[in-house]
Design an enzyme around this catalytic site. Structure first.
Site, mmCIF file in Angstrom:
data_model
loop_
_atom_site.group_PDB
_atom_site.id
_atom_site.type_symbol
_atom_site.label_atom_id
_atom_site.label_comp_id
_atom_site.label_asym_id
_atom_site.label_seq_id
_atom_site.Cartn_x
_atom_site.Cartn_y
_atom_site.Cartn_z
ATOM 1 N N ARG A 232 0.848 -1.195 0.000
ATOM 2 C CA ARG A 232 0.000 0.000 0.000
ATOM 3 C C ARG A 232 0.881 1.241 0.000
ATOM 4 O O ARG A 232 1.927 1.285 0.674
ATOM 5 C CB ARG A 232 -0.892 0.021 1.255
ATOM 6 C CG ARG A 232 -2.116 -0.880 1.161
ATOM 7 C CD ARG A 232 -3.140 -0.374 0.151
ATOM 8 N NE ARG A 232 -4.346 -1.173 0.083
ATOM 9 C CZ ARG A 232 -4.573 -2.166 -0.777
ATOM 10 N NH1 ARG A 232 -3.658 -2.510 -1.655
ATOM 11 N NH2 ARG A 232 -5.722 -2.820 -0.778
ATOM 12 N N GLU A 261 -3.755 7.655 -4.412
ATOM 13 C CA GLU A 261 -4.134 7.196 -5.761
ATOM 14 C C GLU A 261 -5.411 7.888 -6.236
ATOM 15 O O GLU A 261 -6.304 8.112 -5.421
ATOM 16 C CB GLU A 261 -4.331 5.673 -5.732
ATOM 17 C CG GLU A 261 -3.030 4.944 -5.447
ATOM 18 C CD GLU A 261 -3.217 3.441 -5.290
ATOM 19 O OE1 GLU A 261 -4.318 2.919 -5.557
ATOM 20 O OE2 GLU A 261 -2.243 2.787 -4.883
ATOM 21 N N HIS A 279 -1.602 0.602 -10.052
ATOM 22 C CA HIS A 279 -2.252 -0.348 -9.129
ATOM 23 C C HIS A 279 -2.903 -1.509 -9.900
ATOM 24 O O HIS A 279 -4.120 -1.688 -9.871
ATOM 25 C CB HIS A 279 -3.287 0.374 -8.249
ATOM 26 C CG HIS A 279 -3.624 -0.391 -6.995
ATOM 27 N ND1 HIS A 279 -3.967 0.222 -5.814
ATOM 28 C CD2 HIS A 279 -3.685 -1.722 -6.746
ATOM 29 C CE1 HIS A 279 -4.226 -0.698 -4.899
ATOM 30 N NE2 HIS A 279 -4.061 -1.893 -5.449
#
Ligand code: NAP
Ligand code: 8YV
Length: 315
Positions: A232, A261, A279
């Site tokens: 993360r 993000e 991602h």
């Protein structure tokens, strides 16, 4: 005709799974409503709706206001989008989608390691920009014999280790507690960094890992070190990562996840020793379908007899 169970879908996490849920349940697409409509809809569902489906990395906090809610079936393994203080307080069970995405995420970690060590992005630009005839590309780094430090030797971390052995990498790791395995264990991230040529982050997100990868970590990794992140983004102090790369305190970084993000710091975008992915750890058709099946299986099982296939228990 049998009445269908009401089901709230909090966000647009995976359209094919949502379509399948629409066919089984009396669904409410919460994310398509404005705040007033959401509150009115939740009020109308009170007492008769017990389940919701949601992304694992983000949910709608209004869900916790529905007193009759018993279950949030999450799409994704990292449940940092869930407020566990609220789920505990409201007695809401949470499921996630472990194991089915391990291979896909581990593949991305290995891809980033090779892309960084062998400078794929710079090499690609070298060819496209017509530089090949004019001179050699600076040399990359070999993997064989180097040490890969895995921060988070869990389900995905173990798959990364299994693949890395094929590239003749030695494996070291950091967890809160050692595992029953032959890999070298390090009590702290900085000790792991010090012992490793490459460190890959596969830790869960959330408050316990917030900004664990800080300036001192990058200092410990060293000027030849490569940092990979498929865990993360919030676990990394991104400003410290940028400084470490700018000051050449580490050699390269390969990132699939970011602190905010989908925003990526402009400084990272400008560097040719940084590989940036949007991602995509679990982003294969097969993996996302398997994740969706697990979301559906948890809901079906709960409606059938109140059991769950993959309940997530917060620490
Ligand atoms: P997992 O099996 O639970 O593994 C997590 C590992 O981290 C465990 O070995 C655990 O060991 C260790 N750990 C947990 N908290 C820690 C802490 N505070 N300090 C040090 N070690 C800690 O989880 P997983 O299924 O492998 O998934 C890991 C994470 O990958 C997810 O939570 C998610 O954030 C990320 N992920 C990313 C993508 C992507 O698309 N890039 C996709 C899927 C998952 P101990 O309990 O011994 O500490
Ligand atoms: C996301 C992930 O679900 O499972 C996780 O924790 O991070 C991913 O699989 C995926 O990126 C959806 O956007």
């Amino acid at each position: 005709m049998q009445t269908r169970h009401p089901l709230i879908i909090a966000n647009n996490f995976h359209p094919p799974t949502i379509e399948a849920l629409d066919a089984i349940y009396d669904t409410v697409h919460l994310w398509t409503l404005n705040e007033d409509q959401k509150r009115a809809t939740l009020a109308s569902l009170e007492g008769r709706c017990i389940a919701a489906a949601s992304a694992s990395w983000a949910t709608d906090p209004l869900l916790y206001t529905l007193d009759s809610l018993e279950l949030i079936s999450c799409f994704g393994v990292g449940v940092d989008g869930i407020d566990f203080a609220a789920t505990k307080r409201c007695n809401i069970k949470v499921t996630n989608t472990p194991s089915v995405l391990d291979d896909a995420v581990a593949d991305i970690a290995i891809g980033l390691i090779i892309a960084c060590a062998r400078r794929f992005v710079a090499a690609d630009a070298f060819v496209r920009e017509g530089k090949w005839p004019k001179g050699p590309l600076p040399l990359g780094k070999s993997l064989a014999g180097k040490t890969l430090g895995i921060a988070g030797l869990g389900r995905i971390g173990q798959e990364v280790a299994d693949r890395a052995k094929g590239f003749k990498l030695n494996i070291a790791y950091h967890n809160r507690k050692p595992k029953d395995c032959d890999y070298a264990y390090f009590q702290t991230l900085n000790e792991l960094a010090h012992a490793s040529d490459i460190v890959v982050n596969v830790l869960p997100g959330g408050p316990a890992t917030f900004k664990l990868f800080d300036a001192s970590f990058f200092e410990s990794l060293g000027a030849e070190g490569i940092f990979i992140n498929v865990g993360r983004g919030q676990s990394v102090d991104e400003a410290a990562l940028v400084t470490a790369l700018q000051d050449k305190r580490i050699a390269a970084a390969g990132l699939d996840v970011y602190a905010q993000e989908p925003s990526v710091p402009a400084e990272l975008v400008a560097m040719d020793n940084v590989v940036l992915l949007p991602h995509i750890g679990s982003a294969t058709g097969e993996t996302r379908a398997a994740m969706g099946n697990l979301v559906k299986a948890n809901l079906a099982s709960y409606f059938e007899d109140r059991t769950l296939v993959s309940e997530f228990f917060a620490d």
